[in-house]
Design an enzyme around this catalytic site. Structure first.
Site: not given
Ligand SMILES: NC(=O)c1ccc[n+]([C@@H]2O[C@H](COP(=O)([O-])OP(=O)(O)OC[C@H]3O[C@@H](n4cnc5c(N)ncnc54)[C@H](OP(=O)(O)O)[C@@H]3O)[C@@H](O)[C@H]2O)c1
Length: 272
Positions: A143, A156
């Protein structure tokens, strides 16, 4: 990289960026996908969506906070695919708010998901890819919060900084091997992670998830070292390098503080 007809494992494929990257890997790049997450029904829905287009999807449920489930997810991925060409280690969780609110268990879960599972899976996947000699690759999803300290997402930000240093260090160690490692560092994205009301005042900054996924996969395909999507975030990350140390973080702190404060006032006024 050329994904056609090859198997890529995507963690966190049930939602947000992981779901969209899995969808695009199958639909636009011709990959078959091992889709890893806890919510099986969502992984099954992805399989139903992609199979008519000739894309094979294997749903693998795993709680990545548990090492035995991380290991078994990798084993099941190998069994189902017969061998991987790539892995997108994307699953992650955050806490947005005052640092005192994140309890010890919540922090342990964040560390296990964002850091430990990624180190474990990359330690399993990379030797496998090298052994297969197909010139495959891994992408770690960090990120922008890993490139500069982010107040109100302090823990985070620390986990994501780990991924930047780990991923970029491995990139150097892996030079000359038949494998690549890309670190992806997006800014804010419209996903479940940012769907809560604490992000209400910040929505204008969030990138549509399909655009972010496309950019991430472009960086992965080109085997980039560290990939930041979008012009605004590219400029911000470049400024980071030249601005006085706390400059970027104090701008973020002011914005986040204002967003949390506006929500607190709105709740106090409505009595909720
Ligand atoms: N959203 C942002 O603004 C942003 C910005 C920069 C980087 N990111 C990064 O992008 C990545 C994806 O985030 P997102 O924004 O797409 O979030 P999201 O929509 O909340 O998705 C998170 C994913 O991670 C999985 N997950 C979480 N805890 C888990 C566990 N204990 N075991 C297995 N799977 C798990 C969830 O699946 P289940 O709940 O079904 O297990 C879900 O598929 C993350 O690494 C995040 O840090 C996000």
């Amino acid at each position: 990289m050329d994904f056609r007809g090859r198997w890529v494992m995507v963690t966190g494929a049930s939602s947000g960026l992981g779901l969209e990257m899995a969808r695009q890997l199958g639909r636009d790049h011709g990959a078959n996908v091992v889709a890893v997450a806890r919510r099986l029904e969502r992984l099954e829905a992805l399989k139903e969506e992609l199979e008519p287009a000739g894309v094979q999807v294997v749903p693998v449920t795993a709680d990545l906070t548990r090492q035995e489930e991380v290991d078994s997810a990798f084993e099941r991925a190998l069994d189902a695919s017969g061998g991987l060409y790539g892995a997108v280690l994307n699953a992650g969780v955050t806490h947005f708010g005052d640092w005192r609110e994140l309890d010890w268990d919540g922090f342990q879960r964040m560390l296990a998901t964002n850091v430990t599972s990624v180190v474990r899976l990359s330690s399993l996947v990379l030797p496998h890819l090298i052994e297969r000699r197909e010139n495959g690759g891994v992408m770690l999803v960090s990120s922008m919060a890993g490139l500069a300290p982010v107040p109100y997402q302090a823990a985070y930000s620390g986990t994501k900084a780990f991924l930047v240093h780990y991923g970029c260090s491995l990139w150097h160690e892996l030079r000359g091997e038949q494998v690549s490692l890309t670190t992806f560092a997006p800014g804010g994205i419209q996903t479940e992670m940012t769907s809560g009301d604490r992000f209400d005042a910040l929505r204008g900054w969030l990138m549509p998830v399909d655009r972010c996924a496309r950019s991430g996969l472009d960086g992965y395909r080109k085997r980039k070292y560290l990939h930041v999507p979008g012009v605004v975030y590219k400029v911000l990350s470049a400024l980071n390098g030249v601005a006085p140390e706390p400059f970027a973080s104090s701008r973020v702190a002011a914005q986040y503080r204002a967003s949390l404060e506006a929500l607190r006032r709105a709740k106090a006024e409505s009595g909720s």
